[in-house]
Design a protein around this motif. Structure first.
Motif, PDB file in Angstrom:
ATOM      1  N   UNK A  70       0.845  -1.193   0.000  1.00 51.29           N
ATOM      2  CA  UNK A  70       0.000   0.000   0.000  1.00 51.29           C
ATOM      3  C   UNK A  70       0.882   1.246   0.000  1.00 51.29           C
ATOM      4  N   UNK A  71       0.434   2.253  -0.748  1.00 50.75           N
ATOM      5  CA  UNK A  71       1.175   3.518  -0.841  1.00 50.75           C
ATOM      6  C   UNK A  71       0.365   4.624  -0.169  1.00 50.75           C
ATOM      7  N   UNK A  72       1.044   5.652   0.282  1.00 51.52           N
ATOM      8  CA  UNK A  72       0.378   6.798   0.891  1.00 51.52           C
ATOM      9  C   UNK A  72       0.187   7.895  -0.160  1.00 51.52           C
ATOM     10  N   UNK A  73      -0.603   7.586  -1.177  1.00 54.89           N
ATOM     11  CA  UNK A  73      -0.903   8.547  -2.234  1.00 54.89           C
ATOM     12  C   UNK A  73      -2.408   8.758  -2.288  1.00 54.89           C
ATOM     13  N   UNK A  74      -2.816   9.940  -2.789  1.00 56.62           N
ATOM     14  CA  UNK A  74      -4.241  10.227  -2.951  1.00 56.62           C
ATOM     15  C   UNK A  74      -4.844   9.344  -4.042  1.00 56.62           C
ATOM     16  N   UNK A  75      -4.221   9.400  -5.208  1.00 59.21           N
ATOM     17  CA  UNK A  75      -4.685   8.595  -6.344  1.00 59.21           C
ATOM     18  C   UNK A  75      -3.546   8.468  -7.342  1.00 59.21           C
ATOM     19  N   UNK A  76      -3.702   7.526  -8.231  1.00 60.02           N
ATOM     20  CA  UNK A  76      -2.684   7.334  -9.269  1.00 60.02           C
ATOM     21  C   UNK A  76      -2.743   8.483 -10.265  1.00 60.02           C
ATOM     22  N   UNK A 126      -7.558   0.482  -5.194  1.00 59.34           N
ATOM     23  CA  UNK A 126      -8.464  -0.575  -4.769  1.00 59.34           C
ATOM     24  C   UNK A 126      -9.011  -0.206  -3.399  1.00 59.34           C
ATOM     25  N   UNK A 127     -10.312  -0.080  -3.306  1.00 62.36           N
ATOM     26  CA  UNK A 127     -10.935   0.219  -2.012  1.00 62.36           C
ATOM     27  C   UNK A 127     -10.518   1.555  -1.426  1.00 62.36           C
ATOM     28  N   UNK A 128     -10.281   2.554  -2.253  1.00 64.12           N
ATOM     29  CA  UNK A 128      -9.899   3.872  -1.765  1.00 64.12           C
ATOM     30  C   UNK A 128      -8.424   4.009  -1.408  1.00 64.12           C
ATOM     31  N   UNK A 129      -7.637   2.981  -1.650  1.00 64.65           N
ATOM     32  CA  UNK A 129      -6.203   3.018  -1.363  1.00 64.65           C
ATOM     33  C   UNK A 129      -5.429   2.812  -2.660  1.00 64.65           C
ATOM     34  N   UNK A 130      -4.184   3.281  -2.676  1.00 60.46           N
ATOM     35  CA  UNK A 130      -3.306   3.077  -3.829  1.00 60.46           C
ATOM     36  C   UNK A 130      -2.313   1.979  -3.467  1.00 60.46           C
ATOM     37  N   UNK A 131      -2.176   1.004  -4.357  1.00 56.89           N
ATOM     38  CA  UNK A 131      -1.256  -0.108  -4.149  1.00 56.89           C
ATOM     39  C   UNK A 131      -0.244  -0.143  -5.284  1.00 56.89           C
ATOM     40  N   UNK A 132       0.901  -0.714  -4.981  1.00 58.01           N
ATOM     41  CA  UNK A 132       1.914  -0.951  -5.997  1.00 58.01           C
ATOM     42  C   UNK A 132       2.293  -2.426  -5.907  1.00 58.01           C
ATOM     43  N   UNK A 133       2.474  -3.040  -7.073  1.00 56.45           N
ATOM     44  CA  UNK A 133       2.746  -4.477  -7.126  1.00 56.45           C
ATOM     45  C   UNK A 133       3.886  -4.729  -8.098  1.00 56.45           C
ATOM     46  N   UNK A 134       4.798  -5.623  -7.724  1.00 54.52           N
ATOM     47  CA  UNK A 134       5.904  -5.961  -8.607  1.00 54.52           C
ATOM     48  C   UNK A 134       7.027  -6.669  -7.876  1.00 54.52           C
ATOM     49  N   UNK A 141      12.897   0.232  -3.388  1.00 56.03           N
ATOM     50  CA  UNK A 141      13.559   1.458  -3.858  1.00 56.03           C
ATOM     51  C   UNK A 141      12.543   2.478  -4.360  1.00 56.03           C
ATOM     52  N   UNK A 142      11.584   2.005  -5.139  1.00 54.47           N
ATOM     53  CA  UNK A 142      10.585   2.900  -5.728  1.00 54.47           C
ATOM     54  C   UNK A 142       9.721   3.527  -4.641  1.00 54.47           C
ATOM     55  N   UNK A 143       9.269   2.740  -3.695  1.00 55.57           N
ATOM     56  CA  UNK A 143       8.434   3.262  -2.611  1.00 55.57           C
ATOM     57  C   UNK A 143       9.205   4.280  -1.789  1.00 55.57           C
ATOM     58  N   UNK A 144      10.466   4.007  -1.515  1.00 57.63           N
ATOM     59  CA  UNK A 144      11.288   4.961  -0.762  1.00 57.63           C
ATOM     60  C   UNK A 144      11.405   6.291  -1.491  1.00 57.63           C
ATOM     61  N   UNK A 145      11.629   6.238  -2.802  1.00 58.11           N
ATOM     62  CA  UNK A 145      11.765   7.469  -3.581  1.00 58.11           C
ATOM     63  C   UNK A 145      10.441   8.230  -3.652  1.00 58.11           C
ATOM     64  N   UNK A 146       9.343   7.515  -3.838  1.00 58.05           N
ATOM     65  CA  UNK A 146       8.037   8.187  -3.907  1.00 58.05           C
ATOM     66  C   UNK A 146       7.698   8.811  -2.560  1.00 58.05           C
ATOM     67  N   UNK A 147       7.947   8.101  -1.470  1.00 56.04           N
ATOM     68  CA  UNK A 147       7.694   8.663  -0.141  1.00 56.04           C
ATOM     69  C   UNK A 147       8.542   9.902   0.100  1.00 56.04           C
TER      70      UNK A 147
END
Length: 160
Positions: A70-76, A126-134, A141-147
């Motif tokens: 799960x990511x802490x973003x508003x929307x994609x 999904x369900x009001x939350x933003x997820x990243x999969x891979x 690394x990607x989540x750290x940079x986005x955060x």
């Protein structure tokens, strides 16, 4: 189904790597001159055990290597430009311009091949939350940079 395909791909991948390593050892072995064949390098009955080991490892490898977080973003959609910029920095290009979702693949054909075309990173809602999969290693690394980018944006908004 995708899990089974990944497992089969990694089973073949591990088998090829194993054969290459054993082949190199065999080619440079002094025992080769004594009439030792490639199959005789292994103790009798060990090849089925090795195959079973590869099957077990290949069965669990996708479970350990691919994640959904799960990511802490508003929307994609509202963060699309930032996601594109971050992913470009990691060597990914956008694959589809979908609503509420975005998927990226490695830009380099060589890197895609070495990962057996299992390099897709997908952002979705999904369900009001933003997820990243891979692939787990890349996700961290990607989540750290986005955060980091989100914190910097929030900090700069707070200063204004």
């Amino acid at each position: 189904m995708r899990y089974l395909i990944r497992s089969l791909k990694y089973l073949v991948y591990f088998a090829v790597i194993f054969i290459l390593i054993v082949g190199v050892v065999y080619m440079f072995s002094s025992q080769k001159l004594a009439g030792l064949s490639f199959v005789e390098l292994f103790k009798e009955g060990s090849l089925p055990k090795i195959l079973l080991f590869f099957v077990v490892v290949a069965a669990f490898y996708p479970y350990l290597s691919f994640q959904k977080k799960e990511m802490m973003l508003d929307s994609v959609a509202s963060n699309s430009d930032m996601l594109d910029e971050v992913m470009k920095g990691f060597g990914y290009v956008r694959e589809n311009p979908g609503q509420g979702a975005a998927s990226y693949v490695k830009q380099s054909a060589y890197q895609r091949l070495t990962r057996m075309y299992e390099d897709r990173i997908t952002f979705f809602e999904e369900g009001g939350h933003v997820y990243v999969e891979g692939y787990r290693k890349d996700l961290l690394r990607i989540i750290s940079m986005i955060n980091y980018r989100v914190r910097e944006a929030n900090r700069s908004e707070g200063e204004e």
